[in-house]
Design a protein around this motif. Structure first.
Motif, PDB file in Angstrom:
ATOM      1  N   TRP A   1     -41.738  30.405   5.669  1.00 11.80           N
ATOM      2  CA  TRP A   1     -42.010  31.552   4.810  1.00 11.80           C
ATOM      3  C   TRP A   1     -43.367  31.483   4.116  1.00 11.80           C
ATOM      4  O   TRP A   1     -44.169  32.405   4.213  1.00 11.80           O
ATOM      5  N   THR A   2     -43.610  30.390   3.411  1.00  8.66           N
ATOM      6  CA  THR A   2     -44.759  30.280   2.530  1.00  8.66           C
ATOM      7  C   THR A   2     -46.076  30.342   3.301  1.00  8.66           C
ATOM      8  O   THR A   2     -46.223  29.701   4.339  1.00  8.66           O
TER       9      THR A   2
ATOM     10  N   HIS B   1     -45.205  34.774  -0.207  1.00  8.74           N
ATOM     11  CA  HIS B   1     -43.891  34.476   0.377  1.00  8.74           C
ATOM     12  C   HIS B   1     -43.327  33.127  -0.053  1.00  8.74           C
ATOM     13  O   HIS B   1     -42.505  32.544   0.647  1.00  8.74           O
ATOM     14  N   GLY B   2     -43.762  32.625  -1.219  1.00 10.22           N
ATOM     15  CA  GLY B   2     -43.243  31.368  -1.709  1.00 10.22           C
ATOM     16  C   GLY B   2     -41.773  31.481  -2.091  1.00 10.22           C
ATOM     17  O   GLY B   2     -41.342  32.477  -2.684  1.00 10.22           O
TER      18      GLY B   2
ATOM     19  N   GLY C   1     -33.432  38.476   4.827  1.00 13.17           N
ATOM     20  CA  GLY C   1     -32.676  37.283   4.474  1.00 13.17           C
ATOM     21  C   GLY C   1     -33.507  36.246   3.752  1.00 13.17           C
ATOM     22  O   GLY C   1     -33.232  35.042   3.835  1.00 13.17           O
ATOM     23  N   PHE C   2     -34.521  36.694   3.024  1.00 13.88           N
ATOM     24  CA  PHE C   2     -35.383  35.776   2.280  1.00 13.88           C
ATOM     25  C   PHE C   2     -34.550  35.009   1.251  1.00 13.88           C
ATOM     26  O   PHE C   2     -33.699  35.591   0.583  1.00 13.88           O
TER      27      PHE C   2
ATOM     28  N   PRO D   1     -36.812  41.841   0.068  1.00 12.22           N
ATOM     29  CA  PRO D   1     -36.958  40.773   1.067  1.00 12.22           C
ATOM     30  C   PRO D   1     -35.647  40.093   1.404  1.00 12.22           C
ATOM     31  O   PRO D   1     -35.415  39.692   2.539  1.00 12.22           O
ATOM     32  N   GLU D   2     -34.769  39.986   0.429  1.00 12.83           N
ATOM     33  CA  GLU D   2     -33.458  39.400   0.677  1.00 12.83           C
ATOM     34  C   GLU D   2     -32.630  40.325   1.566  1.00 12.83           C
ATOM     35  O   GLU D   2     -31.995  39.886   2.532  1.00 12.83           O
ATOM     36  N   LEU D   3     -32.650  41.610   1.254  1.00  9.60           N
ATOM     37  CA  LEU D   3     -31.890  42.604   2.010  1.00  9.60           C
ATOM     38  C   LEU D   3     -32.418  42.765   3.424  1.00  9.60           C
ATOM     39  O   LEU D   3     -31.644  42.836   4.391  1.00  9.60           O
TER      40      LEU D   3
END
Length: 249
Positions: free
Chosen positions: A218-219, A76-77, A61-62, A56-58
């Motif tokens: 997100w959440t 998605h917390g 950009g989470f 998700p970060e990759l």
């Protein structure tokens, strides 16, 4: 994706084992007083030590390596300073890229002491997931997954969140086939083909059938705050049935 070689399968298995072991370790580490950021740091270390990157970060950009949601939040917390408390229902979702391949898994954990109805919800959440997995075989309709899960939910008095669905995975975090319903969707005419890689991830609830997005962008949470669990595996369709890639052992 559709697997085209034994090498691709082995790489997907490696990614699957890694996210499964990371999820298992994070679940075992859960205890009252720790922050969700501390829990996320554990997940990040395990992924990075293996040479993997948070999916998700990759991809999006989470703001975290893993998604950690404390009920009534269900998905998605964002990891942060919030502390785990006794009685919390927590969802952890771990997905990563390793050697160019992606795997995705998740589970809900009840922090003791837990109400009996929540303990039962967790047990049945796992049963709902496996009821869908057991339908997987080449040539079967993709909507057989949702038909089986919905039948289980109805029989046992649960609802299913219907604006969160399963998805293809492998070459990227989210890919075709998209929007694989975990409820009966008769208009879906797609079939499972040999080598197809996707997730199954029902959101089983004590009354919720919809989630909304929080102000953080997100959440996700059910407006009524009903207890809801999610269990997720990545799997591949083979002539012998489903091969679950996201098992820790």
């Amino acid at each position: 994706m559709t697997i085209g070689s034994e090498d691709e399968l082995e790489k997907l298995k490696a990614a699957g084992r890694l996210v499964a072991r990371t999820l298992k370790a994070m679940g075992a580490a859960l205890e009252p007083g720790m922050t969700t950021r501390e829990l996320d740091d554990l997940g990040r270390r395990m992924l990075e030590d293996a040479g993997a990157r948070s999916a998700p970060e990759l991809t999006y950009g989470f703001p975290g390596a893993t998604c950690i949601s404390i009920g009534p939040d269900v998905a998605h917390g964002i990891p942060g300073d919030r502390k785990v408390e006794a009685g919390d229902l927590i969802n952890i979702d771990v997905s990563a890229e390793l050697d160019g391949f992606f795997a995705d898994t998740g589970a809900s954990f009840a922090v003791p002491p837990t109400a009996p109805r929540v303990e039962k919800l967790c047990r049945d959440g796992r049963r709902a997931l496996w009821s869908g997995i057991r339908t997987v075989r080449p040539g079967a309709p993709l909507n057989a997954i949702g038909k089986s899960i919905e039948a289980f939910a109805r029989k046992n008095g649960y609802s299913l969140v219907r604006n969160l669905a399963s998805h293809g995975v492998g070459a990227s975090l989210h890919e075709a086939p998209t929007e694989i319903a975990t409820w009966w969707e008769p208009s879906d005419r797609r079939t499972m083909t040999e080598g197809l890689v996707f997730t199954i991830e029902p959101f089983l609830s004590l009354g919720a059938d919809w989630v909304e997005e929080a102000d953080d962008g997100w959440t996700l949470f059910p407006p009524g705050g009903q207890p809801t669990v999610q269990y997720e595996h990545t799997l591949v369709v083979t002539p012998r049935g489903p091969v679950v890639l996201t098992l820790a052992d």
